[in-house]
Design an enzyme around this catalytic site. Structure first.
Site, PDB file in Angstrom:
ATOM      1  N   GLY A  38     -50.169  -7.882 -65.139  1.00 29.32           N
ATOM      2  CA  GLY A  38     -52.086  -6.409 -64.563  1.00 29.32           C
ATOM      3  C   GLY A  38     -50.814  -5.325 -63.860  1.00 29.32           C
ATOM      4  O   GLY A  38     -51.575  -4.280 -63.165  1.00 29.32           O
ATOM      5  N   ASP A  94     -50.530  -5.897 -58.918  1.00 27.01           N
ATOM      6  CA  ASP A  94     -51.937  -4.857 -59.101  1.00 27.01           C
ATOM      7  C   ASP A  94     -52.449  -5.076 -57.757  1.00 27.01           C
ATOM      8  O   ASP A  94     -53.413  -5.117 -56.874  1.00 27.01           O
ATOM      9  CB  ASP A  94     -52.801  -5.761 -60.330  1.00 27.01           C
ATOM     10  CG  ASP A  94     -52.823  -6.987 -60.029  1.00 27.01           C
ATOM     11  OD1 ASP A  94     -52.244  -7.631 -59.664  1.00 27.01           O
ATOM     12  OD2 ASP A  94     -53.046  -6.911 -61.895  1.00 27.01           O
ATOM     13  N   ASP A  97     -53.731 -11.557 -53.441  1.00 20.35           N
ATOM     14  CA  ASP A  97     -55.158 -11.875 -53.646  1.00 20.35           C
ATOM     15  C   ASP A  97     -54.747 -12.913 -52.052  1.00 20.35           C
ATOM     16  O   ASP A  97     -54.565 -13.187 -51.023  1.00 20.35           O
ATOM     17  CB  ASP A  97     -56.078 -12.666 -54.208  1.00 20.35           C
ATOM     18  CG  ASP A  97     -57.386 -13.181 -53.991  1.00 20.35           C
ATOM     19  OD1 ASP A  97     -57.726 -13.325 -53.520  1.00 20.35           O
ATOM     20  OD2 ASP A  97     -57.860 -13.499 -55.052  1.00 20.35           O
ATOM     21  N   THR A  98     -55.125 -14.693 -53.109  1.00 19.87           N
ATOM     22  CA  THR A  98     -54.452 -15.680 -51.880  1.00 19.87           C
ATOM     23  C   THR A  98     -52.897 -15.616 -51.264  1.00 19.87           C
ATOM     24  O   THR A  98     -52.443 -15.714 -50.096  1.00 19.87           O
ATOM     25  CB  THR A  98     -54.526 -16.885 -53.057  1.00 19.87           C
ATOM     26  OG1 THR A  98     -53.347 -17.056 -53.486  1.00 19.87           O
ATOM     27  CG2 THR A  98     -55.710 -17.485 -53.448  1.00 19.87           C
ATOM     28  N   GLY A  99     -52.343 -15.164 -52.588  1.00 17.65           N
ATOM     29  CA  GLY A  99     -50.368 -14.003 -51.698  1.00 17.65           C
ATOM     30  C   GLY A  99     -49.647 -15.416 -52.468  1.00 17.65           C
ATOM     31  O   GLY A  99     -48.681 -15.184 -52.243  1.00 17.65           O
ATOM     32  N   LYS A 125     -56.228  -7.584 -50.999  1.00 18.30           N
ATOM     33  CA  LYS A 125     -57.037  -8.418 -50.720  1.00 18.30           C
ATOM     34  C   LYS A 125     -57.587  -9.852 -49.324  1.00 18.30           C
ATOM     35  O   LYS A 125     -56.776 -10.223 -49.794  1.00 18.30           O
ATOM     36  CB  LYS A 125     -57.534  -8.519 -51.665  1.00 18.30           C
ATOM     37  CG  LYS A 125     -59.006  -9.316 -51.752  1.00 18.30           C
ATOM     38  CD  LYS A 125     -59.559  -9.348 -53.493  1.00 18.30           C
ATOM     39  CE  LYS A 125     -59.209 -10.831 -54.246  1.00 18.30           C
ATOM     40  NZ  LYS A 125     -60.257 -10.964 -54.719  1.00 18.30           N
ATOM     41  N   ASP A 153     -57.485  -7.535 -64.983  1.00 20.02           N
ATOM     42  CA  ASP A 153     -58.342  -7.823 -65.657  1.00 20.02           C
ATOM     43  C   ASP A 153     -59.659  -8.778 -65.302  1.00 20.02           C
ATOM     44  O   ASP A 153     -59.352  -9.493 -64.426  1.00 20.02           O
ATOM     45  CB  ASP A 153     -58.174  -8.255 -67.075  1.00 20.02           C
ATOM     46  CG  ASP A 153     -57.344  -9.819 -66.292  1.00 20.02           C
ATOM     47  OD1 ASP A 153     -57.202  -9.849 -65.440  1.00 20.02           O
ATOM     48  OD2 ASP A 153     -57.622 -10.267 -67.050  1.00 20.02           O
ATOM     49  N   ARG A 159     -59.053  -4.153 -68.218  1.00 18.09           N
ATOM     50  CA  ARG A 159     -58.056  -3.528 -68.283  1.00 18.09           C
ATOM     51  C   ARG A 159     -56.636  -2.294 -68.249  1.00 18.09           C
ATOM     52  O   ARG A 159     -56.954  -1.304 -66.671  1.00 18.09           O
ATOM     53  CB  ARG A 159     -56.677  -4.191 -68.116  1.00 18.09           C
ATOM     54  CG  ARG A 159     -55.972  -5.694 -68.785  1.00 18.09           C
ATOM     55  CD  ARG A 159     -54.831  -5.878 -68.888  1.00 18.09           C
ATOM     56  NE  ARG A 159     -54.732  -7.624 -69.014  1.00 18.09           N
ATOM     57  CZ  ARG A 159     -54.693  -8.820 -67.602  1.00 18.09           C
ATOM     58  NH1 ARG A 159     -54.469  -7.673 -66.807  1.00 18.09           N
ATOM     59  NH2 ARG A 159     -54.115  -9.870 -67.865  1.00 18.09           N
TER      60      ARG A 159
HETATM   61  P1  IMP Z   1     -52.708 -14.281 -55.588  1.00 17.10           P
HETATM   62  O1  IMP Z   1     -54.025 -15.157 -55.359  1.00 17.10           O
HETATM   63  O2  IMP Z   1     -52.479 -13.549 -54.722  1.00 17.10           O
HETATM   64  O3  IMP Z   1     -51.317 -14.943 -56.082  1.00 17.10           O
HETATM   65  O4  IMP Z   1     -52.891 -13.446 -56.920  1.00 17.10           O
HETATM   66  C1  IMP Z   1     -53.100 -13.968 -58.275  1.00 17.10           C
HETATM   67  C2  IMP Z   1     -53.965 -13.054 -59.342  1.00 17.10           C
HETATM   68  O5  IMP Z   1     -54.925 -13.465 -58.799  1.00 17.10           O
HETATM   69  C3  IMP Z   1     -52.784 -11.543 -59.084  1.00 17.10           C
HETATM   70  O6  IMP Z   1     -52.154 -10.829 -59.206  1.00 17.10           O
HETATM   71  C4  IMP Z   1     -53.848 -10.311 -60.126  1.00 17.10           C
HETATM   72  O7  IMP Z   1     -53.960 -11.134 -61.485  1.00 17.10           O
HETATM   73  C5  IMP Z   1     -55.371 -11.870 -59.949  1.00 17.10           C
HETATM   74  N1  IMP Z   1     -56.713 -11.679 -59.186  1.00 17.10           N
HETATM   75  C6  IMP Z   1     -57.209 -11.887 -57.705  1.00 17.10           C
HETATM   76  N2  IMP Z   1     -57.924 -10.979 -57.766  1.00 17.10           N
HETATM   77  C7  IMP Z   1     -58.091 -10.329 -58.357  1.00 17.10           C
HETATM   78  C8  IMP Z   1     -59.215  -9.732 -58.754  1.00 17.10           C
HETATM   79  O8  IMP Z   1     -60.021  -8.855 -57.844  1.00 17.10           O
HETATM   80  N3  IMP Z   1     -59.748  -8.724 -60.039  1.00 17.10           N
HETATM   81  C9  IMP Z   1     -58.697  -9.232 -60.964  1.00 17.10           C
HETATM   82  N4  IMP Z   1     -57.127 -10.390 -60.714  1.00 17.10           N
HETATM   83  C10 IMP Z   1     -57.754 -10.069 -59.766  1.00 17.10           C
HETATM   84 MG    MG Z   2     -51.748 -10.616 -61.411  1.00 13.20          MG
END
Ligand code: IMP
Ligand code: MG
Length: 176
Positions: A38, A94, A97-99, A125, A153, A159
């Site tokens: 991403g 990119d 989200d949850t972190g 986010k 994506d 992408r």
């Molecule tokens: P995390 O939840 O912060 O660990 O994010 C994990 C991954 O989920 C990110 O690096 C993105 O690749 C994917 N992701 C989370 N939200 C989105 C979205 O809205 N669109 C596309 N990919 C997402």
């Molecule tokens: Mg990612």
């Protein structure tokens, strides 16, 4: 598909981030670690706005079951060896989200003795954040919703879109 951020808005914000990061790291060398897949477009745009000695590496992070279960595993594919030792590191991805994926990766890096580790994501986010973490730098904040483009994506599609768009149900490949 609805455009949320145009390529002009993105380019302007990346330029601003480049200036801010350049000023924060004056006199230092920076090791940018991009998160695949991403982060690939954001990394290539951002590093061209850094007026610093910069090195670039990439890792691949894959998370399993992070969105729908408390059991979350992040697999880190990192073949960079010991080059992190003593370096100022900027993780570039990119979206946060949850972190969970970035927190896991940051822990992995901190065990390698860097001088510092900061996080830069194009999108912040916040609503689904489960970890006590914020990006040190980010391009834009969004509320909930699934976005694509500029590296992001949906099942490997979209992408390469130059804009960041909100994915609507009718955009899914199997939509009627
Ligand atoms: P995390 O939840 O912060 O660990 O994010 C994990 C991954 O989920 C990110 O690096 C993105 O690749 C994917 N992701 C989370 N939200 C989105 C979205 O809205 N669109 C596309 N990919 C997402
Ligand atoms: Mg990612």
């Amino acid at each position: 598909m609805k455009i949320l951020f145009t390529n002009r808005q993105i380019a302007q914000r990346v330029e601003e981030l480049g200036k801010e990061i350049t000023s924060d790291y004056q006199g230092s060398e920076l090791l940018v670690i991009g998160v695949l897949k991403g982060g690939f477009i954001f990394v290539s745009d951002l590093v061209r706005h850094l007026d610093l000695p910069v090195r670039v590496e990439f890792v691949r992070l894959s998370s399993y079951g992070c969105s729908d279960s408390p059991q979350c595993e992040v697999k880190i594919s990192d073949d960079t060896g010991d080059i992190m030792k003593g370096k100022h590191i900027l993780i570039v991805d990119d979206i946060m989200d949850t972190g969970k994926s970035i927190v896991a990766f940051k822990k992995h890096l901190e065990s390698k003795g860097p001088a510092s580790v900061k996080i830069c994501t194009m999108i912040n986010k916040k609503v689904r954040r489960t970890q006590d973490v914020e990006p040190d730098y980010y391009g834009f904040t969004i509320t909930d919703g699934f976005i694509v483009g500029y590296g992001l994506d949906f099942a490997e599609d979209y992408r390469a879109l130059p804009e960041i768009c909100v994915l609507e149900p009718s955009d899914r490949r199997d939509a009627p």
